[in-house]
Design a protein around this motif. Structure first.
Motif, short mmCIF file in Angstrom:
data_model
loop_
_atom_site.label_atom_id
_atom_site.label_comp_id
_atom_site.label_asym_id
_atom_site.label_seq_id
_atom_site.Cartn_x
_atom_site.Cartn_y
_atom_site.Cartn_z
N ALA A 26 -32.08 -35.68 21.48
CA ALA A 26 -32.15 -34.35 20.86
C ALA A 26 -32.29 -33.22 21.86
N PHE A 27 -32.45 -33.54 23.16
CA PHE A 27 -32.51 -32.48 24.17
C PHE A 27 -31.28 -32.51 25.06
N GLN A 33 -20.80 -31.37 15.95
CA GLN A 33 -21.00 -29.97 15.58
C GLN A 33 -21.88 -29.21 16.57
N ILE A 34 -22.62 -29.91 17.45
CA ILE A 34 -23.46 -29.15 18.37
C ILE A 34 -22.73 -28.83 19.67
N MET A 91 -29.59 -29.05 26.52
CA MET A 91 -30.10 -27.82 25.94
C MET A 91 -30.93 -27.10 27.00
N PRO A 92 -30.79 -25.78 27.06
CA PRO A 92 -31.63 -25.04 28.00
C PRO A 92 -33.09 -25.04 27.55
N MET A 93 -33.98 -24.59 28.46
CA MET A 93 -35.39 -24.51 28.10
C MET A 93 -35.72 -23.09 27.70
N THR A 126 -38.26 -27.66 26.16
CA THR A 126 -36.82 -27.74 26.02
C THR A 126 -36.46 -27.51 24.56
N LEU A 127 -35.42 -26.73 24.36
CA LEU A 127 -35.01 -26.46 22.98
C LEU A 127 -34.25 -27.67 22.46
N PRO A 128 -34.55 -28.13 21.27
CA PRO A 128 -33.75 -29.23 20.73
C PRO A 128 -32.40 -28.72 20.21
N PHE A 129 -31.43 -29.62 20.12
CA PHE A 129 -30.13 -29.25 19.58
C PHE A 129 -30.31 -28.71 18.17
N GLU A 130 -29.59 -27.68 17.87
CA GLU A 130 -29.72 -27.10 16.54
C GLU A 130 -28.87 -27.85 15.53
N GLY A 131 -29.42 -27.97 14.33
CA GLY A 131 -28.63 -28.54 13.22
C GLY A 131 -28.08 -29.91 13.49
N LEU A 132 -28.74 -30.64 14.39
CA LEU A 132 -28.25 -31.98 14.74
C LEU A 132 -28.23 -32.87 13.51
N TYR A 133 -29.08 -32.54 12.56
CA TYR A 133 -29.27 -33.48 11.47
C TYR A 133 -28.43 -33.23 10.24
N ILE A 134 -27.66 -32.16 10.24
CA ILE A 134 -26.80 -31.98 9.07
C ILE A 134 -25.47 -32.67 9.36
N ASN A 135 -25.07 -33.50 8.45
CA ASN A 135 -23.84 -34.25 8.65
C ASN A 135 -22.66 -33.33 8.38
N LYS A 136 -21.83 -33.14 9.40
CA LYS A 136 -20.76 -32.17 9.27
C LYS A 136 -19.70 -32.63 8.26
N PRO A 146 -27.04 -38.81 14.13
CA PRO A 146 -26.64 -37.45 13.78
C PRO A 146 -25.19 -37.17 14.16
N ASP A 147 -24.57 -36.30 13.40
CA ASP A 147 -23.20 -35.94 13.70
C ASP A 147 -23.21 -34.96 14.86
#
Lengths: 367, 452
Positions: free
Chosen positions: A173-174, A245-246, A362-364, B105-115, A241-242
């Protein structure tokens, strides 16, 4: 049981199997290796109930039978023997007696009654690929998987086949690593998730093997058939996770630089890193350079600049340099490209000219 | 004596535990359970393929014999690797996580919504609290999951905001996906549908748009009330609807109103909305609220006293989302103070989050009811006994009395100088009618919604 076999082959098989024995002493039977002699073959099995392995060795069987021997002890002992000679293994009462030209050893055994059966996954759903593809794919991504097991789907490596392309993906996730490998004659499969802690063990088993591997799986379990080796692992139950999209769609800044320059600079950064492993990275199109700035209030600070070809806008962001450093084990080209879109959006790292590998960080927070 | 699954299995395990060494028992039997029984066939859930193979090869006879002793109807025994088991997790030695690094660290956004299907995997039936307010909707959803496209098509779920419509319809999508991964499922809000359509129009790609929606096996559309007045989009949805339902594809809609009361929606679309099954999710009653709050508190791993739950469940709020918000606020405060909060503290804490009850004026009631029945406001005050006027007038009196507690004489005076006995009669009449006339009930509900 009474058999004779060649030391080297036994040693290599034991070093692979003994790694998969169970740790801890709550179930003593799991720390054992099961030796079974049948039809002029020696079956060597080990499991920790998460992973299971079976290796088949040709042997001269004088008397068929089964014996469960403490794995680590047997493996250590066989490895200590001089190579190239035959060894004679025989079980006498509750002991395994090993006779070589120069000596005789007795190892205490455990009742083999309770030794688990290693589940066989039928080859109903299976495909064949070169072993090297599998190891390359797993090795390229597995370090990015989550080490915490709170989200089991992230503590796994995702493998899927789509349109003749095999995808290996891992993320915590990072950051995220994706490796694509073109495969021939493999139909599409539903993605599977292999627990990352088993990936390490599987990779070690595959280490010095060659040829093809047949990968079979069902809903809960994956199995690898490699000539005389059979390995099976539990699969993670979950939904990956998909990640597509990120991946940022628009790129505002792109930098290309030499991989070695960047790696060396990041290694310098480790000396001055703070507890967050934080480095500031400045991508400057005007000065045609990338600057990396690391500071630790207790130690000192360091500012390095690397020449680079940069297009787009100037951008400055904070990153975890360790995450960045880790991806270079999977990039084999001399030059690498960094692509950014926003200070809050992931950076994409690729080898120049190599589309098979992609890495996102991901940046900090800049505070 | 009939034992339930759990008791039956426990009694079997007791015998096993006595006859095997402890290590063997905890390795192979401890984490097993009976999943279900069907005509004497017992399904036992185990945690991995290893356990399944082992039990099958070594202990099958013993287990079957014990089961038959305890429950004579048992015919056969099957082992299933069950998904809910996470004993593997327990076995793991906790790895020290790199907390400090991760924190920043920022986590990935919206990683959990299935596109692909736009569904949020968070919404599943496991976290769905069922009460009398939503059991019909839940039952309809389950029927659809068993036979998508055949039983109720379309399913139309309506109810006030924050009653769990989105949760329900997304959970349908998630359940359908896990039961058939090859299904093409798509969740879309009506707003997104509208935007897609407008974009397609701008780029001259209407055909692409049509095709992209027609390929789905299951289409879930949230908040269709926003399509009101968007005639072209409605027409497009109408065609899409016909195409999908002709091909037995399941469609699920949600809205805040019954199809018949959707303003500015074409009647042909409205009638299609009602063609399958229309279910309402009403406001949760107290017991359900208690259950919802408990479930939510469990999710947060937050110990809440029964007293607090009781107090919260009796708040005038009937919106689940607000209830959850209040609970979150209390949770944060409790964490900060590192102790449980007293009821008085809670009351002061949530004072601001509760919205004051909106004061509805008599005039407003009259206006709303009149518009609802498409009447001029003035006609209500007139001394006419025309049927279409009498009914709304009586309803107004009823609502003023029941909801706003206005006195009978005042109501009479406000409605063109009528006698208070007239008002009493009207109120009683409506009350009686409500017992038998379902249409009237839903009309009153609609009007009450409008007044909020």
């Amino acid at each position: 049981m009474k058999i004779e076999c060649v030391q080297e082959k036994l040693q290599s098989a034991l070093s692979k199997t003994s790694r998969m024995t169970g740790k801890g002493n709550s179930y003593p039977i799991l720390s054992c290796i099961l030796l079974e002699a049948k039809n002029n073959t020696l079956f060597i099995r080990a499991t920790n109930l998460d992973l299971g392995i079976e290796i088949i060795l040709p042997a001269k069987v004088e008397k068929e039978g089964k014996v469960a021997v403490p794995g680590a002890i047997l493996a250590q002992y066989i490895a200590s023997l001089s190579s190239g000679r035959g060894v004679l293994l025989e079980n006498i009462q509750d002991n395994l007696v090993i006779t070589t030209i120069s000596g005789k050893t007795t190892i205490k055994c455990i009742s083999n009654e309770d030794f688990p059966v290693i589940p066989k996954i039928p080859k109903d759903i299976s495909f064949k690929i070169p072993i090297e593809y599998l190891t390359r794919g797993l090795r390229s991504v597995w370090y990015s998987a989550s080490i915490s097991t709170i989200k089991p789907e992230l503590a796994s490596v995702y493998i899927s086949v789509l349109n003749g392309m095999m995808y290996f993906v891992a993320t915590d996730a990072f950051r995220l690593a994706e490796k694509r490998i073109q495969v021939a004659n493999v139909p599409d499969y539903k993605p599977i998730l292999v627990p990352v802690k088993n990936v390490g063990d599987i990779l070690r088993v595959l280490e010095d093997t060659q040829g093809e591997v047949e990968v079979a799986f069902n809903e809960n379990q994956i199995a690898l058939y490699i000539e005389s080796i059979y390995v099976t692992s539990r699969l993670t139950d979950g939904l990956f996770p998909d990640y597509n999209q990120i991946i940022p769609k628009t790129i505002t800044t792109k930098a290309i630089l030499l991989k070695n320059d960047l790696v060396n600079t990041l290694k310098t950064a480790t000396i001055f890193s703070n507890k967050f492993n934080q480095s500031k990275i400045l991508i400057d199109p005007e000065g045609k350079k990338i600057e990396i700035f690391t500071k630790n209030a207790d130690v000192g600070e360091n500012n390095e600049s690397i020449p680079a070809s940069v297009t787009g806008e100037i951008i400055e962001m904070m990153i975890n340099y360790r995450f960045l450093l880790e991806c270079f084990q999977s990039i084999y080209t001399d030059s690498v490209s960094l692509e950014c879109s926003d200070v809050k959006k992931p950076i994409i790292i690729r080898g120049v000219g190599d589309t098979s590998f992609m890495y996102l960080i991901m940046p900090m927070n800049s505070t | 004596m009939l034992l339930d699954d759990k008791q039956l299995w426990e009694s079997v395990l007791v015998d096993i535990e006595l006859s095997f060494p402890r290590a063997i028992f905890s390795m192979w039997f401890k984490h097993t359970e009976i999943l279900r029984q069907e005509d004497g066939l017992v399904y036992v859930g185990v945690q991995s393929e290893f356990v399944k193979t082992w039990l099958l090869e070594k202990h099958h006879k013993t287990l079957l014999k014990l089961l038959r002793e305890k429950s004579p109807g048992t015919r056969a025994l099957e082992y299933v690797v069950s998904k809910n088991h996470d004993v593997n997790k327990k076995r793991d030695i906790p790895v020290p996580t790199r907390r400090e690094e991760m924190e920043n660290t920022l986590p990935f956004e919206g990683l959990y919504i299935n596109k692909e299907d736009n569904l949020n995997p968070r919404y599943v039936f496991d976290s769905f609290v069922i009460g009398s307010f939503n059991e019909l909707a839940y039952a309809a959803a389950q029927a659809i999951i068993k036979k998508p496209g055949i039983v109720y098509n379309p399913l139309y779920v309506f109810g006030d905001t924050g009653h769990g419509k989105t949760h329900l319809i997304q959970a349908i999508g998630n359940a359908l996906r896990s039961s058939g991964p090859s299904r093409r499922i798509y969740y879309v809000t009506s707003e997104k549908f509208l935007m897609d359509y407008v974009n397609a129009l701008q780029n001259n790609k209407v055909n692409v748009f049509k095709e992209s929606y027609r390929k789905y096996d299951i289409l879930i559309m949230d908040d269709v009330q926003f399509l009101s007045k968007k005639e072209k989009t409605q027409e497009e949805l109408f065609h899409l609807f016909n195409h999908l339902s002709d091909n037995n594809k399941q469609i699920v809609f949600s809205s805040d109103k019954h199809p018949s009361y959707l303003p500015d929606v074409e009647s042909r679309l409205r009638s299609r909305f009602s063609a399958g099954m229309v279910v309402e999710i009403t406001a949760p009653e107290t017991e359900s609220r208690v259950a919802i709050l408990r479930a939510k508190a469990r999710q947060l791993h937050f110990e809440v006293s029964d007293e607090t739950i009781g107090y919260l469940s009796n708040l005038p709020e009937n919106n689940i989302r607000q209830l959850e918000g209040i609970l979150n606020t209390i949770f944060c405060q409790a964490q900060l103070k590192q102790r449980e909060l007293s009821l008085i503290e809670i009351k002061t804490l949530i004072k601001d989050t509760q919205k004051p009850r909106k004061a509805v004026s008599v005039k407003e009631v009259i206006k709303t009811v009149a518009t609802f029945y498409h009447l001029d406001e003035e006609i209500i005050y007139e001394k006419t006994r025309r049927k279409e006027v009498v009914k709304p007038r009586q309803l107004i009196m009823y609502i003023l009395r029941e909801d706003l507690h206005v006195s009978y004489p005042t109501i009479g005076a406000k409605l063109g100088g009528r006698d208070h006995t007239t008002v009493i009669h009207s109120c009683d009449k409506v009350k009686n009618d409500l017992k038998t006339n379902n249409e009237l009930v839903s009309e009153v509900e609609q009007i009450r919604l409008l007044l909020k």
